[in-house]
Design an enzyme around this catalytic site. Structure first.
Site, short mmCIF file in Angstrom:
data_model
loop_
_atom_site.label_atom_id
_atom_site.label_comp_id
_atom_site.label_asym_id
_atom_site.label_seq_id
_atom_site.Cartn_x
_atom_site.Cartn_y
_atom_site.Cartn_z
N GLY A 327 0.83 -1.21 0.00
CA GLY A 327 0.00 0.00 0.00
C GLY A 327 0.85 1.25 0.00
N GLY A 329 -0.36 4.41 0.17
CA GLY A 329 -1.15 5.56 0.62
C GLY A 329 -0.29 6.34 1.61
N PHE A 330 -0.96 7.16 2.44
CA PHE A 330 -0.19 7.98 3.40
C PHE A 330 0.65 7.09 4.32
CE2 PHE A 330 -3.72 11.32 3.06
CZ PHE A 330 -3.03 12.00 2.10
N GLY A 331 0.05 5.99 4.80
CA GLY A 331 0.74 5.11 5.74
C GLY A 331 1.96 4.47 5.10
N VAL A 395 -2.15 -7.42 -3.84
CA VAL A 395 -1.90 -8.51 -2.89
C VAL A 395 -3.20 -9.26 -2.63
CG1 VAL A 395 -1.31 -9.00 -0.49
CG2 VAL A 395 0.09 -7.43 -1.83
N GLU A 487 -16.99 18.37 3.06
CA GLU A 487 -16.29 19.01 1.94
C GLU A 487 -17.12 18.92 0.66
OE1 GLU A 487 -12.76 16.73 2.23
OE2 GLU A 487 -11.69 18.23 3.43
C1 LIG Z 1 -12.59 11.77 0.05
C2 LIG Z 1 -11.69 11.65 1.25
C3 LIG Z 1 -11.35 12.81 1.95
C4 LIG Z 1 -10.53 12.72 3.07
N1 LIG Z 1 -10.20 13.86 3.72
C5 LIG Z 1 -9.36 13.79 4.79
C6 LIG Z 1 -8.95 14.96 5.48
O1 LIG Z 1 -9.35 16.06 5.12
N2 LIG Z 1 -8.12 14.81 6.55
C7 LIG Z 1 -7.66 13.58 6.95
O2 LIG Z 1 -6.90 13.49 7.91
N3 LIG Z 1 -8.03 12.46 6.31
C8 LIG Z 1 -8.87 12.54 5.26
N4 LIG Z 1 -9.24 11.39 4.61
C9 LIG Z 1 -8.74 10.11 5.13
C10 LIG Z 1 -7.33 9.84 4.66
O3 LIG Z 1 -7.24 10.02 3.27
C11 LIG Z 1 -7.00 8.42 5.06
O4 LIG Z 1 -7.05 8.35 6.46
C12 LIG Z 1 -5.62 8.03 4.57
O5 LIG Z 1 -5.58 8.06 3.17
C13 LIG Z 1 -5.30 6.63 5.07
O6 LIG Z 1 -4.02 6.28 4.63
P1 LIG Z 1 -3.63 4.74 4.42
O7 LIG Z 1 -2.21 4.74 4.00
O8 LIG Z 1 -4.01 3.97 5.60
O9 LIG Z 1 -4.57 4.22 3.26
P2 LIG Z 1 -4.78 4.75 1.80
O10 LIG Z 1 -4.31 6.15 1.66
O11 LIG Z 1 -6.19 4.44 1.46
O12 LIG Z 1 -3.80 3.87 0.93
C14 LIG Z 1 -3.98 2.49 0.77
C15 LIG Z 1 -3.15 2.05 -0.41
O13 LIG Z 1 -3.16 0.65 -0.44
C16 LIG Z 1 -3.36 0.20 -1.77
N5 LIG Z 1 -3.97 -1.12 -1.70
C17 LIG Z 1 -5.15 -1.42 -1.14
N6 LIG Z 1 -5.37 -2.74 -1.22
C18 LIG Z 1 -4.29 -3.26 -1.84
C19 LIG Z 1 -3.91 -4.58 -2.21
N7 LIG Z 1 -4.70 -5.62 -1.97
N8 LIG Z 1 -2.73 -4.76 -2.83
C20 LIG Z 1 -1.92 -3.71 -3.09
N9 LIG Z 1 -2.24 -2.45 -2.77
C21 LIG Z 1 -3.40 -2.23 -2.14
C22 LIG Z 1 -4.24 1.26 -2.38
O14 LIG Z 1 -4.11 1.28 -3.79
C23 LIG Z 1 -3.71 2.52 -1.73
O15 LIG Z 1 -2.70 3.12 -2.51
C24 LIG Z 1 -10.06 11.46 3.50
C25 LIG Z 1 -10.41 10.29 2.80
C26 LIG Z 1 -11.21 10.39 1.67
C27 LIG Z 1 -11.57 9.15 0.93
#
Ligand SMILES: Cc1cc2nc3c(=O)[nH]c(=O)nc-3n(C[C@H](O)[C@H](O)[C@H](O)COP(=O)(O)OP(=O)(O)OC[C@H]3O[C@@H](n4cnc5c(N)ncnc54)[C@H](O)[C@@H]3O)c2cc1C
Length: 632
Positions: A327, A329-331, A395, A487
């Site tokens: 993944g 994403g931010f994490g 995955v 938003e």
């Molecule tokens: C519309 C919207 C607005 C938001 N606004 C805010 C805000 O203003 N402030 C705030 O703090 N938070 C906000 N959030 C929440 C914030 O975006 C999430 O908390 C953050 O993105 C979580 O990060 P993460 O890394 O856990 O997951 P994600 O950012 O969701 O990343 C997960 C990653 O894993 C990948 N992935 C998933 N499953 C698989 C797999 N099986 N195999 C390989 N890759 C995979 C995905 O492609 C993705 O790139 C918002 C969310 C959304 C949807």
């Protein structure tokens, strides 16, 4: 060769434990950790104040020019007289010379302070100081200001400037030559400014040696050396600093030592003229370092290669542990950023080849941004990190016993440590039949689809004729008043009441109803109450109807039911309510919470069915359920 075998060969196949692998490292962990901490402190510390010191430096130099310009403006006849008699410029008549000088002294400072067209402004101002040094009274202030301005002409301003603010937009624009111009300015900043700094260093070293009387240049050459900065310095001290400048060693320490020394000699009156400019130069030297061909750079490069682990992928020793991060994403990105400086090999897998900045998805949905504005290619983010490999793959299974991750059905990777950061998806609370009528906002595809729905509603309403249908089409219901719902509601209201307000003839887009439905007692429930109240006021001012304590009980084609009795006729329902974590818990056979998040301990280690942490597997971000931090 089967794909799994190929991947296995590329992954870490050695059966040794992480601890064994780390023990084989040439430098003990203490050295590595301490070194890294020092280097981090050194690099971060030097850059930390730069945005502000840059503004201060530009401002002070601009003021110096401006003051001179204002003096000329107030006594124009005197300025022309001086241009004719005191500093005649051979190739210009006095009025033209005085006018040119005045223009540079008035316009240049404004541009320099704003950071707008900084490079040409700095170059022109530098030229004026050089002319002034050549034909008028030579001063150390002229020399140092000139050197600083020449450096700015290559480096450009810091981030608090118009140039930097618009650079990204210009680079992406279709303006002719825009991209090459920005690429050239980046090249000048990264490659040429360090060369200018190296030349400046040598120039200062020569001045110090001149001060120590180890060299005796001609009087004409001495006019161009800022020797008086070091007035009062004993010869031996000047020689030490000359050595440090020549070799480019210890830029930060040199700056911090010279600053009080020069100040002290100025205070005790050793200096012929008190000037700020040496301190401004030291501000740049401290922040930007000794530049090209310096010992500082060589030491950092050596540390990077030998201790800080900046190596090409092919050179990475087998003993470095293999960390697989799923993944981006931010994490996932935060994990890679923190871990990539360790002696590890990292594989980052994501089902997409771009990182999505989810908080701005609503701007795609309301046609304010384009998809490319919030999607950054993952591969390009880590192109400079030899130990990070990026794989596009989805995955679908994990085998903790064999320490393997399977992606794209049949590709397998071995890991020493696994970090799961697979985020979350929508949840319709078990009512998946609502999905077709109430799309959510989690991916670019979702956002583009929602954008189509919203814009299409206005288009259909313009053509509909039937007032009841028009009303249905101009009613937008958003379910869920977390950040996404809030938003989205605000952005749709702005779209209807401002952006497209005058574009239709048969309907009034401003009459659109935007209804935000929230099951709880207030919007933005995870934020402090004061913020909820402010957001409520802002949305109401935009004309959004907020319905709190209202639970959606049914969504069907063209209608939403709230509670038992309220039915809202609408053709656009948007889902911003529930989220469910990725299936990571299922892959691991681990415990999850109500939203499907993998339960982790306070070190983010995944807990197995018995609540015991699994050593090698971590979960972070939206897919992890942790009670370690209560938000205080
Ligand atoms: C519309 C919207 C607005 C938001 N606004 C805010 C805000 O203003 N402030 C705030 O703090 N938070 C906000 N959030 C929440 C914030 O975006 C999430 O908390 C953050 O993105 C979580 O990060 P993460 O890394 O856990 O997951 P994600 O950012 O969701 O990343 C997960 C990653 O894993 C990948 N992935 C998933 N499953 C698989 C797999 N099986 N195999 C390989 N890759 C995979 C995905 O492609 C993705 O790139 C918002 C969310 C959304 C949807």
């Amino acid at each position: 060769m089967p794909r799994s075998a190929q991947q296995s060969a590329a992954g870490a196949t050695a059966p040794k434990t992480v601890a064994q692998k780390l023990q084989e490292e040439r430098y003990p962990p203490f050295v590595r950790v301490t070194m890294r901490r020092w280097v981090k402190w050194y690099l971060d510390g030097t850059e930390a104040f730069w945005p502000f010191s840059d503004v201060a430096i530009r401002f002070l130099i601009a003021m110096w020019f401006l003051r001179s310009g204002l003096v000329k403006l107030n006594n124009w006849d005197g300025a022309v007289f001086l241009a004719a008699n005191e500093y005649p410029v051979g190739w210009m008549d006095p009025v033209s010379a005085a006018t040119t000088g005045l223009a540079i002294e008035l316009i240049g400072p404004a541009l320099l302070i704003a950071g707008f067209m900084t490079r040409p402004a700095a170059m022109t101002m530098a030229a004026l100081t050089i002319v002034s040094q050549a034909v008028y009274i030579p001063t150390t202030s002229n020399l140092i200001a000139g050197a600083i301005l020449i450096w700015y002409a290559f480096h450009g301003p810091g981030v608090i400037s118009i140039d930097r603010a618009v650079a990204g937009g210009i680079k992406q624009s279709a303006l002719p030559l825009a991209r090459p111009a920005i690429v050239a300015s980046e090249f000048a900043r990264e490659r040429l400014a360090p060369v200018i700094m190296a030349i400046t260093r040598v120039w200062i070293a020569v001045s110090l040696l001149n001060h120590a009387q180890l060299i005796q240049p001609s009087v004409a050459v001495q006019t161009w050396l800022p020797t008086t900065i070091f007035a009062g310095f004993p010869g031996w001290l000047a020689v030490i600093f000359a050595g440090l400048f020549l070799t480019g060693f210890g830029a930060v320490i040199v700056s911090y030592t010279l600053f009080p020394l020069i100040l002290a000699y100025m205070i005790i009156g050793a200096h012929p003229a008190v000037t700020l400019f040496p301190f401004l130069f030291l501000g740049i030297y401290e922040a930007k370092g000794a530049g090209f061909l310096s010992l500082d750079r060589a030491i950092l490069a050596w540390l990077d290669k030998n201790i800080l682990f900046d190596r090409a992928y092919a050179d990475i020793p087998e003993r470095w542990p293999h960390i697989v991060i799923v993944g981006a994403g931010f994490g996932g990105l935060a994990a890679v950023t923190k871990l990539k400086r360790l002696p590890v090999r990292i594989t980052l897998i994501d089902k997409r080849n771009y990182h999505l900045f989810q908080p701005l998805l609503y701007q795609i949905a309301t046609a304010t941004l384009n998809p490319a504005d919030i999607a950054t290619p993952i591969r390009s983010m880590f192109k400079g990190d030899g130990n990070v490999r990026v794989i596009k793959g989805e995955v679908n299974a994990i085998n903790p016993a064999a320490r393997t991750v399977t992606f794209d059905q049949d590709c397998t990777l071995f890991y020493d440590r696994l970090v799961l950061a697979t985020g979350a998806t929508h949840s319709y609370f078990g009512r998946d039949e609502w999905r077709p009528y109430a799309p959510g906002l989690k991916t670019i595809e979702d956002a583009v689809a929602v954008r189509g729905e919203i814009l299409n509603a206005f288009e259909l309403a313009e053509a509909a004729g039937d007032p009841a249908r028009v009303e249905r089409l101009l009613t937008f219901v958003i379910v869920g008043a977390g950040p996404t719902g809030v938003e989205l509601a605000g952005a749709i209201a702005e779209l209807a009441k401002v952006s497209v307000a005058r574009e239709f003839r048969m309907i009034d887009p401003a009459s659109a109803r935007i209804i935000l439905v929230q099951s709880g007692p207030r919007i933005l429930p995870s934020f402090p109450e004061s913020l909820s109240q402010r957001a409520t006021r802002t949305l109401e001012n935009l004309g959004v109807e907020i319905r709190t304590n209202s639970r959606v009980t049914e969504i069907a084609e063209a209608q939403v039911r709230i509670g038992d009795d309220t039915v809202i006729e609408t053709e656009t329902v948007l889902w911003a309510a529930g989220v469910a974590a990725s299936p990571a818990a299922r892959w691991l056979g681990a415990n999850d919470d109500r939203s499907g998040r993998v339960l982790v301990n306070d070190l983010m280690r995944v807990l197995d069915k018995d609540g015991k942490p699994i050593d090698d597997i971590f979960a972070i971000g939206d897919t992890a359920g942790s009670n370690a931090w209560n938000g205080d």
